[in-house]
Write a protein that holds these residues in place. Structure first.
Motif, mmCIF file in Angstrom:
data_model
loop_
_atom_site.group_PDB
_atom_site.id
_atom_site.type_symbol
_atom_site.label_atom_id
_atom_site.label_comp_id
_atom_site.label_asym_id
_atom_site.label_seq_id
_atom_site.Cartn_x
_atom_site.Cartn_y
_atom_site.Cartn_z
ATOM 1 N N ARG A 191 0.840 -1.189 0.000
ATOM 2 C CA ARG A 191 0.000 0.000 0.000
ATOM 3 C C ARG A 191 0.878 1.243 0.000
ATOM 4 O O ARG A 191 2.087 1.172 0.195
ATOM 5 C CB ARG A 191 -0.901 0.018 1.241
ATOM 6 C CG ARG A 191 -1.844 -1.148 1.354
ATOM 7 C CD ARG A 191 -2.854 -0.975 2.467
ATOM 8 N NE ARG A 191 -2.302 -0.495 3.737
ATOM 9 C CZ ARG A 191 -2.858 -0.705 4.928
ATOM 10 N NH1 ARG A 191 -3.978 -1.417 5.001
ATOM 11 N NH2 ARG A 191 -2.313 -0.237 6.025
ATOM 12 N N ASP A 250 1.082 3.366 2.254
ATOM 13 C CA ASP A 250 1.667 3.598 3.576
ATOM 14 C C ASP A 250 2.802 2.627 3.896
ATOM 15 O O ASP A 250 3.334 2.614 5.006
ATOM 16 C CB ASP A 250 0.591 3.520 4.664
ATOM 17 C CG ASP A 250 -0.039 2.132 4.798
ATOM 18 O OD1 ASP A 250 0.303 1.229 3.991
ATOM 19 O OD2 ASP A 250 -0.881 1.947 5.699
ATOM 20 N N GLN A 256 8.261 2.523 -0.633
ATOM 21 C CA GLN A 256 7.110 3.338 -0.249
ATOM 22 C C GLN A 256 7.265 4.773 -0.731
ATOM 23 O O GLN A 256 6.330 5.373 -1.269
ATOM 24 C CB GLN A 256 6.935 3.311 1.275
ATOM 25 C CG GLN A 256 5.792 4.184 1.772
ATOM 26 C CD GLN A 256 5.812 4.356 3.284
ATOM 27 O OE1 GLN A 256 6.612 3.729 3.976
ATOM 28 N NE2 GLN A 256 4.934 5.202 3.800
ATOM 29 N N SER A 281 -4.079 2.256 -4.296
ATOM 30 C CA SER A 281 -4.429 1.512 -3.083
ATOM 31 C C SER A 281 -3.493 0.334 -2.847
ATOM 32 O O SER A 281 -3.224 -0.035 -1.703
ATOM 33 C CB SER A 281 -5.874 1.017 -3.173
ATOM 34 O OG SER A 281 -6.039 0.164 -4.312
ATOM 35 N N LEU A 282 -2.956 -0.251 -3.927
ATOM 36 C CA LEU A 282 -2.085 -1.420 -3.791
ATOM 37 C C LEU A 282 -1.326 -1.621 -5.097
ATOM 38 O O LEU A 282 -1.874 -1.430 -6.182
ATOM 39 C CB LEU A 282 -2.912 -2.679 -3.481
ATOM 40 C CG LEU A 282 -2.154 -3.928 -3.030
ATOM 41 C CD1 LEU A 282 -1.530 -3.727 -1.654
ATOM 42 C CD2 LEU A 282 -3.069 -5.155 -3.010
#
Length: 375
Positions: free
Chosen positions: A98, A100, A232, A243-244
């Motif tokens: 993700r 994050d 990231q 989202s992914l």
């Protein structure tokens, strides 16, 4: 480990082939890296092999999370470092990241953007090692090659030098187990990216893997917290709304006959499809298939080649842009040195504290502390 492959044109079941290889070689063929796969293809083509043949992969029923690239200079294929947002779904066999930095499992057929990564496996197939005698010397070399990356180099022009305290007249000298040499070189590297490329076109995990491999890369590996943060950051800088995205994380239940931890897989697109619990190599498609273990086929053995090791001590200097604690920097340095030392395979020696490099003042303090303890 260097593996030499041998084609055996005798029809045997997988178990019989395993016994034969263990008696006469090392084991049924383990294909641990992309270089191994290239070597296997070359050997089977040279021998004129046209029949599907057993290799040493077998389904065990015990699943593990693995990395797509297989064996690499930075480690084997098991996913030891993880950063799951929660426990992976037992019905999911592929993993993504993700925005994050947390990981999620997903069905492998799900179509998502993905990240390819260059330079995560050795490019030096079929290396012939040369052993130098104790008193032999060889001229010091200069390295001025740039590390390939998809983004503008962050540290372009940063100069590092390797000093040679024991050099004589600018030449390298080899003792029985310690080589000390001087190599000035320039590092051009995108620190923190490691040749990462975000592909926004959505593909299934296997399609994404195939895309990366066709472009001399593989799905991104994340083997440490630093690498996770670097990936990231790259995702957030380019497409923070995603989202992914797929990374090279997958789960399967296959194991090599020699119990090595390599996670390299070269399945044909529809494979494995539950046709059996043993794997074979197809020379015509250069891919792997699953088949019933009792059918009799030709097979491929491997023999591990003994490798001699030398310890190389290096001293380096850099400007403020480079951090030697950065794994991407250490990989870039190693890759550039490797290009000039074609007769040997190089890898960093990791210290007991998990680091490769130490500052000189740190070593001085450690030595002083040891001396004080002796008083």
């Amino acid at each position: 480990m260097h593996r030499d492959y041998y084609v055996i044109n005798e029809a045997k079941s997988w178990d019989q082939a395993q016994s034969y290889c263990r008696e006469n070689y090392t084991d049924l063929a383990t294909i641990g890296s992309h270089d191994d796969m290239k070597r296997l293809v070359a050997v089977t083509e040279a021998r004129g092999l046209t029949r599907q043949s057993w290799i040493g992969l077998r389904e065990t029923g015990v699943g593990s999370w693995l990395w797509s690239a297989g064996e690499a200079q930075i480690g084997h294929g098991l996913a030891e470092y993880t950063n799951w947002a929660g426990s992976p779904d037992s019905s999911h066999n592929c993993g993504g990241m993700r925005a994050d930095g947390k990981w999620l499992s997903a069905l492998c057929e799900t179509t998502l953007p993905f990240v390819c990564q260059e330079g995560i496996y050795s490019q030096n197939a079929c290396i012939t090692k040369k052993r130098l005698s104790q008193n032999e010397t060889t001229p010091a070399r200069n390295v001025h090659n740039s590390h390939t990356a998809h983004h503008d180099p962050l540290a372009a022009g940063a100069l590092s030098s390797l000093n040679q305290p024991a050099a004589v007249n600018g030449r390298e000298q080899l003792s029985s187990n310690l080589l000390i040499f001087t190599i000035p070189f320039t590092i051009f590297t995108d620190v923190g990216s490691g040749g990462l490329t975000l592909i926004l076109e959505e593909k299934s995990w296997r399609e994404a893997q195939e895309y990366c491999r066709l472009n001399d890369a593989d799905l991104a590996n994340v083997r440490s917290q630093f690498e996770n943060q670097a990936l990231q950051q790259m995702i957030n800088e380019n497409a923070s709304s995603l989202s992914l995205v797929w990374i090279g994380l997958f789960r399967d239940e296959w194991e090599w006959s020699d119990h090595s931890n390599s996670s390299l897989r070269y399945w044909e697109k529809s494979q494995p499809n539950n046709d059996g619990h043993c794997a074979l190599y197809s020379p015509s498609q250069k891919k792997w298939f699953d088949r019933g273990c009792t059918s009799e086929r030709s097979f491929i053995c491997y023999k591990a080649r003994e490798e001699r090791k030398w310890i190389v001590r290096m001293e380096m200097k850099s400007n403020a842009f480079l951090k030697f604690s950065d794994s991407v920097v250490s990989k870039a340095i190693l890759n550039q040195i490797q290009q000039k030392f074609e007769v040997i395979m190089l890898k960093w020696r990791v210290q007991p504290d998990g680091r490769i490099f130490h500052k000189k003042e740190e070593k001085k303090k450690i030595n002083e502390a040891c001396l004080n303890n002796l008083k």
